[in-house]
Design a protein around this motif. Sequence first.
Motif, PDB file in Angstrom:
ATOM      1  N   VAL A  61      44.023  42.003  25.095  1.00 37.18           N
ATOM      2  CA  VAL A  61      44.624  42.323  26.391  1.00 37.18           C
ATOM      3  C   VAL A  61      43.524  42.519  27.441  1.00 37.18           C
ATOM      4  N   VAL A  62      42.458  43.196  27.052  1.00 37.85           N
ATOM      5  CA  VAL A  62      41.351  43.403  27.999  1.00 37.85           C
ATOM      6  C   VAL A  62      40.806  42.039  28.447  1.00 37.85           C
ATOM      7  N   ASP A  63      40.650  41.135  27.497  1.00 44.87           N
ATOM      8  CA  ASP A  63      40.127  39.807  27.825  1.00 44.87           C
ATOM      9  C   ASP A  63      41.112  39.047  28.720  1.00 44.87           C
ATOM     10  N   LEU A  64      42.404  39.174  28.397  1.00 49.41           N
ATOM     11  CA  LEU A  64      43.434  38.491  29.204  1.00 49.41           C
ATOM     12  C   LEU A  64      43.388  38.976  30.660  1.00 49.41           C
ATOM     13  N   VAL A  65      43.335  40.291  30.824  1.00 43.92           N
ATOM     14  CA  VAL A  65      43.340  40.840  32.194  1.00 43.92           C
ATOM     15  C   VAL A  65      42.046  40.444  32.922  1.00 43.92           C
ATOM     16  N   ALA A  66      40.934  40.441  32.198  1.00 46.41           N
ATOM     17  CA  ALA A  66      39.658  40.065  32.841  1.00 46.41           C
ATOM     18  C   ALA A  66      39.696  38.593  33.261  1.00 46.41           C
ATOM     19  N   ARG A  67      40.292  37.743  32.432  1.00 49.90           N
ATOM     20  CA  ARG A  67      40.394  36.322  32.820  1.00 49.90           C
ATOM     21  C   ARG A  67      41.353  36.157  33.997  1.00 49.90           C
ATOM     22  N   TYR A  68      42.443  36.946  33.957  1.00 53.52           N
ATOM     23  CA  TYR A  68      43.431  36.884  35.045  1.00 53.52           C
ATOM     24  C   TYR A  68      42.785  37.303  36.374  1.00 53.52           C
ATOM     25  N   LEU A  69      42.030  38.398  36.350  1.00 51.70           N
ATOM     26  CA  LEU A  69      41.377  38.855  37.592  1.00 51.70           C
ATOM     27  C   LEU A  69      40.299  37.872  38.053  1.00 51.70           C
ATOM     28  N   SER A  70      39.587  37.272  37.068  1.00 49.89           N
ATOM     29  CA  SER A  70      38.545  36.306  37.440  1.00 49.89           C
ATOM     30  C   SER A  70      39.179  35.099  38.130  1.00 49.89           C
ATOM     31  N   ALA A  71      40.404  34.755  37.702  1.00 49.34           N
ATOM     32  CA  ALA A  71      41.071  33.583  38.276  1.00 49.34           C
ATOM     33  C   ALA A  71      41.782  33.897  39.593  1.00 49.34           C
ATOM     34  N   THR A  72      42.198  35.154  39.778  1.00 54.20           N
ATOM     35  CA  THR A  72      43.033  35.477  40.944  1.00 54.20           C
ATOM     36  C   THR A  72      42.300  36.157  42.102  1.00 54.20           C
ATOM     37  N   TRP A  73      41.100  36.664  41.872  1.00 53.08           N
ATOM     38  CA  TRP A  73      40.556  37.613  42.862  1.00 53.08           C
ATOM     39  C   TRP A  73      40.414  37.038  44.264  1.00 53.08           C
ATOM     40  N   GLU A  74      40.307  35.704  44.352  1.00 53.19           N
ATOM     41  CA  GLU A  74      40.153  35.120  45.699  1.00 53.19           C
ATOM     42  C   GLU A  74      41.496  34.806  46.368  1.00 53.19           C
ATOM     43  N   THR A  75      42.601  35.022  45.660  1.00 49.80           N
ATOM     44  CA  THR A  75      43.911  34.741  46.266  1.00 49.80           C
ATOM     45  C   THR A  75      44.325  35.919  47.150  1.00 49.80           C
ATOM     46  N   LYS A  76      45.251  35.657  48.056  1.00 51.33           N
ATOM     47  CA  LYS A  76      45.745  36.736  48.917  1.00 51.33           C
ATOM     48  C   LYS A  76      46.829  37.503  48.177  1.00 51.33           C
ATOM     49  N   CYS A  77      46.658  38.799  48.105  1.00 47.78           N
ATOM     50  CA  CYS A  77      47.691  39.601  47.442  1.00 47.78           C
ATOM     51  C   CYS A  77      48.050  40.763  48.368  1.00 47.78           C
ATOM     52  N   PHE A  78      49.030  41.553  47.988  1.00 46.95           N
ATOM     53  CA  PHE A  78      49.377  42.739  48.783  1.00 46.95           C
ATOM     54  C   PHE A  78      48.378  43.854  48.508  1.00 46.95           C
ATOM     55  N   ASP A  79      48.230  44.733  49.479  1.00 46.40           N
ATOM     56  CA  ASP A  79      47.281  45.843  49.348  1.00 46.40           C
ATOM     57  C   ASP A  79      47.889  46.978  48.514  1.00 46.40           C
ATOM     58  N   CYS A  80      47.105  48.019  48.306  1.00 46.73           N
ATOM     59  CA  CYS A  80      47.564  49.115  47.435  1.00 46.73           C
ATOM     60  C   CYS A  80      48.736  49.880  48.042  1.00 46.73           C
ATOM     61  N   TRP A  81      48.992  49.677  49.337  1.00 50.91           N
ATOM     62  CA  TRP A  81      50.158  50.330  49.966  1.00 50.91           C
ATOM     63  C   TRP A  81      51.363  49.407  49.962  1.00 50.91           C
ATOM     64  N   GLU A  82      51.236  48.259  49.358  1.00 55.14           N
ATOM     65  CA  GLU A  82      52.346  47.323  49.145  1.00 55.14           C
ATOM     66  C   GLU A  82      52.917  46.809  50.458  1.00 55.14           C
TER      67      GLU A  82
END
Length: 371
Positions: A156-177
Amino acid sequence: MPSSRLFQLSAKDRELALRSIKIILDGQSPSGAYVASPNFPSYQYSWLRDGAYCARAMDSVGNTDSASKFHRWVEGALLKQKSSAESLIVSLNNGEVPEMDEMLPTRYTLDGALEKFGEVEDFPWPNYQLDGYGIWLYELGSHHRNLGTTDFNSDVVDLVARYLSATWETKCFDCWEEIGDGHHASTLAAISAGLKSAGTLLGEVKYIRKSEEVRDFLLANFVRDGRFCKGLLDDRVDSSLLCIALPFEIVPLDNPIFTRTVAAIRSDLLGDTGGIYRYLGDTYYGGGEWILLTSWLGWHDRLTNNQYGFENAKEWVVNQATETLDLPEQSTKGVQESTMIQPWVERWGSVASPLLWSHAMYLLMIQEGAN
Ligand code: BGC
């Protein structure tokens, strides 16, 4: 809480600390999930973000079993999303950008399932927020480091790390949603910290390198007038920027850009009654002073030996507790836009109370890191 620490607290703080521990433990479902707020219909979910801070608070007061249960629950919830996550990673690595509602969510039901559309609102409630995944990896690492254990789920740790490595440059919502059209400094700080933690947990240098790439992007693009700013396209200061040094240690507490950020939070975001706003222009329940943010600043002040700031924050937070010593999400006494209280009350009811995350930050403020 170790009795030596409890003993050092004033009677008021001791009472609120014990109540905070109880509220967090009572708000933990048998599955391990922490509910965001037990009495607020729209917050009957477990957010990775709120939950990770609750787990940290439980670790800090010696309730490490509670924190372990939460981390196990996250691992289980994310395992159920493995095939979606794998196909998202493939698409992203092929240069495609999936729709936001196809991405992994920021909150799960207490059973670790996906929330069903329309359960809370009949309009989509932004759920694509990457910071929770970074915060969870970071807190999972702290938890196991403190306990000296290694029984985390490395897949799971590896999955999340790969997911973040792949997504970090995409636009997402902020911590206040709320803001979804850009990149956010506190989100990137969480991602960088999470990737570093994953790299350390797994002994994988590639995640450490990715963490450094994200950190360098943050440091190069989110500084205005010598202090950090909220977004790539948003120069405002936001109290969540505190996370850059505390707890994520992207920069040390005495870093000049960070100290100027804290000074800007104090000058721009100090509310009328002495609490701290999220950001200027906030209208959620009028945009009041937040208990968890005032506690966060107080936690910072204690660690930087600002006794005056720490005492003020503590006093303000203790005064926000209800008769039953519940801490709400925010105080609406000194709001920025009073006409915006009623529309939210009609939509979702009174301000969420108790909010587990508020209690968690209070516990961290008063004693985490103290001997
Ligand atoms: C806040 C989020 C939080 C959620 C649950 C929202 O109003 O903006 O940061 O995770 O409530 O507490």
